[in-house]
Every structure is written in structure tokens, then in C-alpha cells.
Design a protein around this motif. Structure first.
Motif, PDB file in Angstrom:
ATOM      1  N   PRO A  12     -12.259   9.521-145.086  1.00 35.59           N
ATOM      2  CA  PRO A  12     -11.430   9.463-146.280  1.00 35.59           C
ATOM      3  C   PRO A  12     -12.167   8.804-147.449  1.00 35.59           C
ATOM      4  O   PRO A  12     -13.019   7.951-147.244  1.00 35.59           O
ATOM      5  CB  PRO A  12     -10.229   8.620-145.851  1.00 35.59           C
ATOM      6  N   ILE A  15      -8.933   6.088-153.027  1.00 35.64           N
ATOM      7  CA  ILE A  15      -7.697   6.616-153.614  1.00 35.64           C
ATOM      8  C   ILE A  15      -7.491   5.991-154.987  1.00 35.64           C
ATOM      9  O   ILE A  15      -7.442   4.758-155.105  1.00 35.64           O
ATOM     10  CB  ILE A  15      -6.488   6.320-152.708  1.00 35.64           C
ATOM     11  N   ARG A  20      -2.168   6.002-155.358  1.00 33.97           N
ATOM     12  CA  ARG A  20      -1.631   5.060-154.371  1.00 33.97           C
ATOM     13  C   ARG A  20      -0.232   4.602-154.761  1.00 33.97           C
ATOM     14  O   ARG A  20       0.679   4.523-153.928  1.00 33.97           O
ATOM     15  CB  ARG A  20      -2.566   3.856-154.244  1.00 33.97           C
ATOM     16  N   GLN A 195      -7.967  14.284-147.565  1.00 29.86           N
ATOM     17  CA  GLN A 195      -8.680  13.012-147.586  1.00 29.86           C
ATOM     18  C   GLN A 195     -10.064  13.067-148.209  1.00 29.86           C
ATOM     19  O   GLN A 195     -10.805  12.098-148.146  1.00 29.86           O
ATOM     20  CB  GLN A 195      -8.795  12.469-146.155  1.00 29.86           C
ATOM     21  N   PRO A 201      -4.809   9.931-148.520  1.00 31.18           N
ATOM     22  CA  PRO A 201      -5.015   9.663-147.093  1.00 31.18           C
ATOM     23  C   PRO A 201      -5.073  10.974-146.319  1.00 31.18           C
ATOM     24  O   PRO A 201      -4.602  12.021-146.786  1.00 31.18           O
ATOM     25  CB  PRO A 201      -3.760   8.861-146.699  1.00 31.18           C
TER      26      PRO A 201
END
Length: 396
Positions: A12, A15, A20, A195, A201
Motif C-alpha cells: 500500500p 494516503i 483519510r 492500494q 487502503p
């Protein structure tokens, strides 16, 4: 250790904060009358990332591997002959899945560090006068070795001999980061995951299919249930899913797509190439080599870096993590212990890449690799500044 952990694996990926935050919300009713207000635009906007105007996309609660299985089991029938090539761990896993699902696999094994053998594909297709080959598979970006292959050239080979085989592409670590054109390249099934370039995620498998693939699915005889196109189409067309979807990931996907469109796909592709050039400059300055054997194979999303004899790649990964709170990618299968990988895809900029290179330099020095301190970071800085100067001159 104070500070935070640094993530520079090929997925991954990091982010973005707005993505998020978009997932940090109470659970919601996935059967509410308003839920299609979220989902229907998601389907439409995902098609834009794949550059698929004429087909449709599916969002499965899975990793990219689930989307692989969905593509195979919905579009092909048991015993179908498929043409594949194996030159890294993820192309190997695709071959393994095809064999286990009961397809007749014609697998061309190539050196790890190279990519899809276009000329051999062309020979196989031209020789297949009876059109027994039903699908041709391309791993667009082999994450294990940092190799990108030419999807458009495979389409050219198919068209040159008038072969009707479907074209399947694994774009898990390329789509959304490296140039990909589903309609223009005649790709029938393109697979990705949340990801990597989508900056989410793990947990969403994306499958973008052509009208040709949808037609093939109507007569395909492979068993399927969870991944059934038919079940998904019935509910997706109304904005719902045949089972409980990961609602928070879908909210994150909305935010991630907004980030992608704000920057623009072409700008994203250019940024990834720019950052990759900095990493490649650093590797050269260290006196090391990429796993990719030629520049034509170089990936703009991940660099697999060969280590000198006597240096254990597993120890390099462990030391970077424990001493410098930095996650670098490990070598897989045939290149385990022989390479380490730097992922440079997703939400990333020059300073973040320089951080990855700094951690890698510190680790390499600590592990006994004879490099000049600062050489790789300095080379990357020069590369970034040179590119910026060139861009300024062009703009003027």
C-alpha cells in the motif's frame, strides 16, 4: 524512535490526508435511497481513469487478485487456451491462478528483469490459425522487478494477424500512475486495486471491461458466484451491490478520484516519470544496477535495485525498518535477498523521494555497501533541478 514511520513500498502507498479524513465517518446504510448518489458517479469516474468510454467497471470488495479471478471466471470457459508470460512474482501468480482455474496455459518464461516478449507473442498468435487462443495476458507493470511492458504493442500484434483473442491486462501497480488507454489499446479486461495509484487502503478490486468482454461473458461457462458479472450488473445499475460493500472505502474512493482529477491524469503520469528519474539517477550514482535489464523496461512506479554479492537484501530491509523507521520493499521469490525495492507511486513528491533515498543510503552504508555518502541523494537533487530548469525554459 520519535517521528513517524516512512512508507516507500510499492503498495500500500501513502494516503492523502483528505482521503483519510473522507473515510473517518460513521457507518452508513448501504441500502438507503441516497446511496446511489455516491456509487453511480464512482462507476462513471472510474471509467475515466481507465480511459474506458464504451464498457463498464466493477468494484469488488477484494484485492486486485479478486478482480483477476473475476475477469477470468466471467469471460472465459474451462479448458480455454490462454497465452501468458512469466517474468516476475506477480506474472507468476497470474499464471498460477489460470492453471488452478482449469485453463490451458501457454506460458512463455522469460528472464526476470525483462517484460512481455512481444515478438514471441506475435509468433504464437500468427501460428494460431484455428484461433484456439482465447485470451492474451499482459502484466503491464511487474512490481517484483520494476518492469513495465508495452500493452499497445501487444494489441498491434493481435491486430496484425487478425486474431480475435481477448486482451487481459494486470494494471494493479500501473493504472492511475502510468499511461494506460483501455479503449485506444483495445484492452478487454483491465485489473487494478485500491492500494496503489488510487491511494487507498487495500480492499477494493477494480475491473474495467470492454463491450467485447461483456458479450463473451454471456456464453462463458466457468463457475462463479461472488464475482458474477450478472449479479453485479443487476444491482450496480441501480447504485447498489449484491452484498455488503465497504462503504468507508467507497467514500475514500470518492475523495481519491477527486484528488486524481484535480491534478489531472497526464500530470500524474509526468510526475511519476519525473520522480522515477530521480531514483534512477541515485541508483546510478551508487554504482548499483536496477533489476530491469534495459531502460525500455524501466518502471515509473517502482525500482527494484540489485545488491552487491554478499549483501543480504532481507537484512537491508530489516535494518531500514528497525533503525530508520522506513519501510522499503523486499525482494520476492527468485530475487529474494538479491534486491530491495523503492516504491515511488501514489501521493508522492520530490522531498518524499529524497527521504526514501536518504534512508536507503544510510542503510546501505550501515550494511557494508561501498557507496559515497550523499551520492545518490545528490544525484537525485541534480536530476530534479535539471528537469525543473528545462520545464521553466520550455514555458518561457
Amino acid at each position: 524512535m520519535s517521528g513517524y514511520n516512512h512508507l516507500f513500498i510499492p503498495g500500500p502507498t501513502n494516503i492523502p490526508e483528505q482521503v483519510r479524513q473522507a473515510m473517518n465517518l460513521p457507518m452508513e446504510d448501504m441500502r438507503s435511497p441516497r446511496f446511489p448518489e455516491l456509487t453511480l458517479p464512482l462507476f462513471a469516474d472510474l471509467k475515466k481513469v481507465f480511459k474506458n468510454q464504451n464498457g463498464r467497471v466493477f468494484i469488488f470488495p477484494s484485492s486486485g487478485t479478486g478482480a483477476w479471478e473475476a475477469a477470468m471466471t466471467n469471460v472465459l470457459s474451462p479448458g480455454d487456451r490462454v497465452l501468458m508470460s512469466r517474468f516476475g512474482q506477480f506474472s507468476h501468480l497470474w499464471v498460477d491462478m489460470a492453471e488452478r482455474l482449469g485453463f490451458e496455459v501457454d506460458c512463455l518464461d522469460r528472464e526476470w528483469g525483462t517484460g512481455v516478449p512481444i515478438e514471441l507473442y506475435a509468433e504464437r498468435l500468427a501460428a494460431d490459425k484455428a484461433h484456439r487462443i482465447k485470451a492474451v495476458f499482459v502484466t503491464h507493470n511487474e512490481t517484483a522487478t520494476g518492469v513495465t511492458s508495452d500493452v499497445a504493442a501487444v494489441r498491434t500484434a493481435l491486430d496484425a494477424c487478425g486474431h480475435p483473442a481477448l486482451l487481459f491486462v494486470d494494471g494493479v501497480s500501473s493504472i492511475g500512475s502510468i499511461d494506460f488507454r483501455q479503449d485506444e489499446w483495445g484492452v478487454d479486461c483491465a485489473v487494478s486495486g485500491s492500494q496503489k495509484g488510487f491511494m487507498l487502503p487495500a480492499g477494493l478490486g477494480f475491473l474495467s471491461v470492454s463491450q467485447k468482454a461483456l458479450e463473451a461473458a454471456k456464453t462463458a461457462r466457468h463457475m462463479r458466484c461472488y464475482f458474477s458479472f450478472e449479479d453485479m450488473i443487476k444491482t450496480n445499475d441501480t447504485g447498489y451491490f449484491p452484498y455488503t460493500p465497504p462503504t468507508q472505502l467507497l467514500r475514500g474512493l470518492r475523495a481519491a478520484l477527486d484528488v486524481i482529477f484535480e491534478e489531472g491524469l497526464e500530470n500524474i503520469f509526468a510526475r511519476h516519470h519525473h520522480l522515477a528519474n530521480g531514483v534512477r539517477a541515485a541508483v546510478s550514482a551508487w554504482g548499483l544496477r536496477l533489476c530491469a535489464t534495459e531502460p525500455k523496461w524501466h518502471s515509473d512506479t517502482v525500482s527494484a535495485i540489485r545488491l552487491p554479492e554478499g549483501i543480504d537484501g532481507a537484512e537491508v530491509i530489516r535494518h531500514a525498518y528497525q533503525t530508520y523507521s522506513t519501510s522499503l520493499g523486499s525482494g520476492l521469490s527468485k530475487v529474494a535477498g538479491k534486491v530491495f525495492r523503492i516504491g515511488h507511486l501514489g501521493s508522492l513528491n520530490e522531498v518524499m523521494v529524497l527521504g526514501a533515498l536518504s534512508a536507503a543510503e544510510l542503510t546501505l552504508l550501515d550494511c557494508g555497501v561501498a557507496i559515497e555518502p550523499g551520492s545518490g541523494v545528490g544525484a537525485a537533487i541534480k536530476q530534479f533541478r535539471s528537469a525543473a530548469t528545462t520545464a521553466t525554459a520550455k514555458a518561457a
